[in-house]
Motif scaffolding. Structure first.
Motif, PDB file in Angstrom:
ATOM      1  N   LEU A  39       1.333  -1.008  -0.083  1.00  0.00           N
ATOM      2  CA  LEU A  39       0.178  -0.337  -0.436  1.00  0.00           C
ATOM      3  C   LEU A  39       0.881   1.101   0.070  1.00  0.00           C
ATOM      4  O   LEU A  39       1.772   1.398   0.913  1.00  0.00           O
ATOM      5  CB  LEU A  39      -0.974   0.029   1.218  1.00  0.00           C
ATOM      6  CG  LEU A  39      -1.576   1.107   1.446  1.00  0.00           C
ATOM      7  CD1 LEU A  39      -2.746   1.393   0.954  1.00  0.00           C
ATOM      8  CD2 LEU A  39      -1.874   1.379   2.631  1.00  0.00           C
ATOM      9  N   ILE A  40       0.669   1.998  -0.649  1.00  0.00           N
ATOM     10  CA  ILE A  40       1.441   3.177  -1.140  1.00  0.00           C
ATOM     11  C   ILE A  40       0.924   4.518   0.136  1.00  0.00           C
ATOM     12  O   ILE A  40      -0.941   4.774  -0.726  1.00  0.00           O
ATOM     13  CB  ILE A  40       1.777   3.770  -2.119  1.00  0.00           C
ATOM     14  CG1 ILE A  40       2.350   2.938  -2.666  1.00  0.00           C
ATOM     15  CG2 ILE A  40       2.176   5.402  -2.287  1.00  0.00           C
ATOM     16  CD1 ILE A  40       3.505   2.802  -4.704  1.00  0.00           C
ATOM     17  N   ILE A  41       0.733   5.026   0.341  1.00  0.00           N
ATOM     18  CA  ILE A  41      -0.028   6.602   1.433  1.00  0.00           C
ATOM     19  C   ILE A  41       0.134   7.808   0.871  1.00  0.00           C
ATOM     20  O   ILE A  41       1.578   7.500   0.797  1.00  0.00           O
ATOM     21  CB  ILE A  41       0.018   6.409   3.189  1.00  0.00           C
ATOM     22  CG1 ILE A  41      -0.041   4.961   3.623  1.00  0.00           C
ATOM     23  CG2 ILE A  41      -0.422   7.431   3.591  1.00  0.00           C
ATOM     24  CD1 ILE A  41       0.188   4.936   4.921  1.00  0.00           C
ATOM     25  N   GLU A  42      -0.298   7.978   0.155  1.00  0.00           N
ATOM     26  CA  GLU A  42      -0.030   9.175  -0.957  1.00  0.00           C
ATOM     27  C   GLU A  42      -0.366  10.090  -0.021  1.00  0.00           C
ATOM     28  O   GLU A  42      -0.482  10.372   0.436  1.00  0.00           O
ATOM     29  CB  GLU A  42      -0.492   8.723  -2.631  1.00  0.00           C
ATOM     30  CG  GLU A  42      -0.728   7.767  -3.001  1.00  0.00           C
ATOM     31  CD  GLU A  42      -1.542   7.829  -4.650  1.00  0.00           C
ATOM     32  OE1 GLU A  42      -2.389   8.451  -4.646  1.00  0.00           O
ATOM     33  OE2 GLU A  42      -1.065   7.346  -5.511  1.00  0.00           O
ATOM     34  N   ASP A  55       6.394   9.744  -0.169  1.00  0.00           N
ATOM     35  CA  ASP A  55       4.670   8.771   0.085  1.00  0.00           C
ATOM     36  C   ASP A  55       4.877   7.987   0.750  1.00  0.00           C
ATOM     37  O   ASP A  55       6.358   7.523   0.658  1.00  0.00           O
ATOM     38  CB  ASP A  55       4.408   8.300  -1.115  1.00  0.00           C
ATOM     39  CG  ASP A  55       3.857   9.157  -2.366  1.00  0.00           C
ATOM     40  OD1 ASP A  55       3.591  10.642  -1.539  1.00  0.00           O
ATOM     41  OD2 ASP A  55       3.323   8.650  -3.699  1.00  0.00           O
ATOM     42  N   VAL A  56       4.741   7.081   1.148  1.00  0.00           N
ATOM     43  CA  VAL A  56       5.720   6.374   1.936  1.00  0.00           C
ATOM     44  C   VAL A  56       4.556   4.504   1.584  1.00  0.00           C
ATOM     45  O   VAL A  56       3.309   4.800   1.563  1.00  0.00           O
ATOM     46  CB  VAL A  56       4.173   6.289   3.705  1.00  0.00           C
ATOM     47  CG1 VAL A  56       4.589   5.121   4.175  1.00  0.00           C
ATOM     48  CG2 VAL A  56       4.926   7.846   4.286  1.00  0.00           C
ATOM     49  N   THR A  57       5.490   3.619   1.752  1.00  0.00           N
ATOM     50  CA  THR A  57       4.884   2.637   1.439  1.00  0.00           C
ATOM     51  C   THR A  57       5.095   1.192   2.760  1.00  0.00           C
ATOM     52  O   THR A  57       5.813   1.565   3.064  1.00  0.00           O
ATOM     53  CB  THR A  57       5.782   1.496   0.131  1.00  0.00           C
ATOM     54  OG1 THR A  57       5.757   3.427  -0.667  1.00  0.00           O
ATOM     55  CG2 THR A  57       5.658   1.051  -0.489  1.00  0.00           C
ATOM     56  N   ILE A  58       4.194   1.038   2.577  1.00  0.00           N
ATOM     57  CA  ILE A  58       3.454  -0.430   3.460  1.00  0.00           C
ATOM     58  C   ILE A  58       3.213  -1.252   2.657  1.00  0.00           C
ATOM     59  O   ILE A  58       2.742  -1.985   1.491  1.00  0.00           O
ATOM     60  CB  ILE A  58       3.569  -0.269   4.739  1.00  0.00           C
ATOM     61  CG1 ILE A  58       1.442   0.097   4.594  1.00  0.00           C
ATOM     62  CG2 ILE A  58       3.791   1.269   5.536  1.00  0.00           C
ATOM     63  CD1 ILE A  58       1.073   0.007   5.877  1.00  0.00           C
ATOM     64  N   SER A  59       3.705  -2.957   3.757  1.00  0.00           N
ATOM     65  CA  SER A  59       3.009  -4.294   2.978  1.00  0.00           C
ATOM     66  C   SER A  59       1.908  -4.030   2.903  1.00  0.00           C
ATOM     67  O   SER A  59       1.228  -3.239   4.397  1.00  0.00           O
ATOM     68  CB  SER A  59       3.520  -5.571   4.127  1.00  0.00           C
ATOM     69  OG  SER A  59       3.025  -4.960   5.584  1.00  0.00           O
ATOM     70  N   LEU A  60       1.005  -5.204   2.510  1.00  0.00           N
ATOM     71  CA  LEU A  60      -0.225  -5.176   2.582  1.00  0.00           C
ATOM     72  C   LEU A  60      -1.219  -5.862   4.120  1.00  0.00           C
ATOM     73  O   LEU A  60      -1.857  -5.393   4.239  1.00  0.00           O
ATOM     74  CB  LEU A  60      -1.092  -5.814   1.966  1.00  0.00           C
ATOM     75  CG  LEU A  60      -2.481  -5.736   1.304  1.00  0.00           C
ATOM     76  CD1 LEU A  60      -2.638  -4.212   0.715  1.00  0.00           C
ATOM     77  CD2 LEU A  60      -2.401  -6.923  -0.593  1.00  0.00           C
ATOM     78  N   GLU A  61      -0.177  -6.533   4.512  1.00  0.00           N
ATOM     79  CA  GLU A  61      -0.656  -7.137   6.274  1.00  0.00           C
ATOM     80  C   GLU A  61      -0.412  -6.375   7.029  1.00  0.00           C
ATOM     81  O   GLU A  61      -0.903  -6.034   7.529  1.00  0.00           O
ATOM     82  CB  GLU A  61       0.353  -8.340   5.949  1.00  0.00           C
ATOM     83  CG  GLU A  61       0.578  -9.115   5.671  1.00  0.00           C
ATOM     84  CD  GLU A  61       1.168  -9.024   4.375  1.00  0.00           C
ATOM     85  OE1 GLU A  61       1.957  -8.450   4.127  1.00  0.00           O
ATOM     86  OE2 GLU A  61       0.656 -10.324   3.512  1.00  0.00           O
ATOM     87  N   ILE A  84       1.168  10.190  10.265  1.00  0.00           N
ATOM     88  CA  ILE A  84       1.541  10.240   8.796  1.00  0.00           C
ATOM     89  C   ILE A  84       0.429  11.471   8.268  1.00  0.00           C
ATOM     90  O   ILE A  84      -0.488  10.865   8.733  1.00  0.00           O
ATOM     91  CB  ILE A  84       1.894   9.157   8.043  1.00  0.00           C
ATOM     92  CG1 ILE A  84       2.317   7.538   8.008  1.00  0.00           C
ATOM     93  CG2 ILE A  84       1.643   9.610   5.989  1.00  0.00           C
ATOM     94  CD1 ILE A  84       2.532   6.717   7.912  1.00  0.00           C
ATOM     95  N   THR A  85       0.674  12.571   8.403  1.00  0.00           N
ATOM     96  CA  THR A  85       0.264  13.696   8.103  1.00  0.00           C
ATOM     97  C   THR A  85       0.001  13.900   6.381  1.00  0.00           C
ATOM     98  O   THR A  85       0.695  13.844   5.747  1.00  0.00           O
ATOM     99  CB  THR A  85       0.331  15.140   9.260  1.00  0.00           C
ATOM    100  OG1 THR A  85       1.434  15.537   7.988  1.00  0.00           O
ATOM    101  CG2 THR A  85       0.656  14.790   9.958  1.00  0.00           C
ATOM    102  N   HIS A  86      -0.960  15.072   5.974  1.00  0.00           N
ATOM    103  CA  HIS A  86      -1.473  15.308   4.626  1.00  0.00           C
ATOM    104  C   HIS A  86      -1.382  14.490   3.664  1.00  0.00           C
ATOM    105  O   HIS A  86      -0.809  14.540   2.588  1.00  0.00           O
ATOM    106  CB  HIS A  86       0.219  15.713   4.676  1.00  0.00           C
ATOM    107  CG  HIS A  86       0.620  16.889   5.147  1.00  0.00           C
ATOM    108  ND1 HIS A  86       1.545  16.713   5.914  1.00  0.00           N
ATOM    109  CD2 HIS A  86       0.176  18.730   4.920  1.00  0.00           C
ATOM    110  CE1 HIS A  86       1.598  18.347   6.146  1.00  0.00           C
ATOM    111  NE2 HIS A  86       0.657  19.352   5.856  1.00  0.00           N
TER     112      HIS A  86
END
Length: 166
Positions: free
Chosen positions: A106-109, A115-121, A157-159
């Motif tokens: 998942l990319i948190i735009e 941007d922040v990328t984390i695993s789907l889990e 994580i903001t914005h």
């Protein structure tokens, strides 16, 4: 319309999120004590059955009696909503988007931020904060993203402007 957030990418259904209505959502959680209280894995169906059974037993034994404190409880709940900091779990929204089999992250735009990328889990454990001290997150919102373990409780994580499944 700047408070609307989309879940897009490798999903079967794109989802539109409106944090402005989450204050009425029964899934909302109090961020002031969520990360400090102990969490038990609860089977929602079993919990619901137990609460209904308890209510039914009470009505059988005592009859349908409304507690005299109902009015004060509503007032307390209203004050809590007007002054509290709240969030909602991201899991139901992600499940409704139905990520495809090939989805892995998942990319948190974010707006003008990295941007922040984390695993789907990890994404299934996220908490989306939508109010602080009774006010919507207008300056650096519309939502704040917290990891499920609370490791970024002081610095969420903001914005956030959207979520993209890859």
């Amino acid at each position: 319309m700047e408070s609307i957030i989309l879940i897009t990418g490798k999903v079967n259904f794109s989802i539109t999120l409106d944090p402005g209505v989450w204050i009425f959502d029964d899934r909302r959680i109090d961020l002031n004590n969520y990360f400090t209280t102990e969490k038990n894995s609860i089977d929602e169906t079993e919990e619901y059955t137990k609460s209904i059974s308890k209510h039914w037993d009470r009505e059988i034994m005592e009859g349908a009696v409304f507690p005299p404190t109902l009015k004060t409880e509503k007032k307390f709940e209203k004050e809590k909503v007007l002054n509290g900091s709240f969030g909602v779990p991201f899991k139901p929204f992600l499940k409704n988007a139905s990520p495809k089999q090939s989805a892995t992250a998942l990319i948190i735009e974010r707006e003008s931020k990295e941007d922040v990328t984390i695993s789907l889990e990890e994404a299934y454990q996220l908490i989306l904060g939508f109010s602080k001290e009774g006010k919507p997150l207008l300056e650096n919102g519309p939502i704040h993203v917290y990891y499920g373990n609370g490791s970024n409780k002081e610095n969420p994580i903001t914005h956030v402007k959207g979520f993209r499944i890859i």
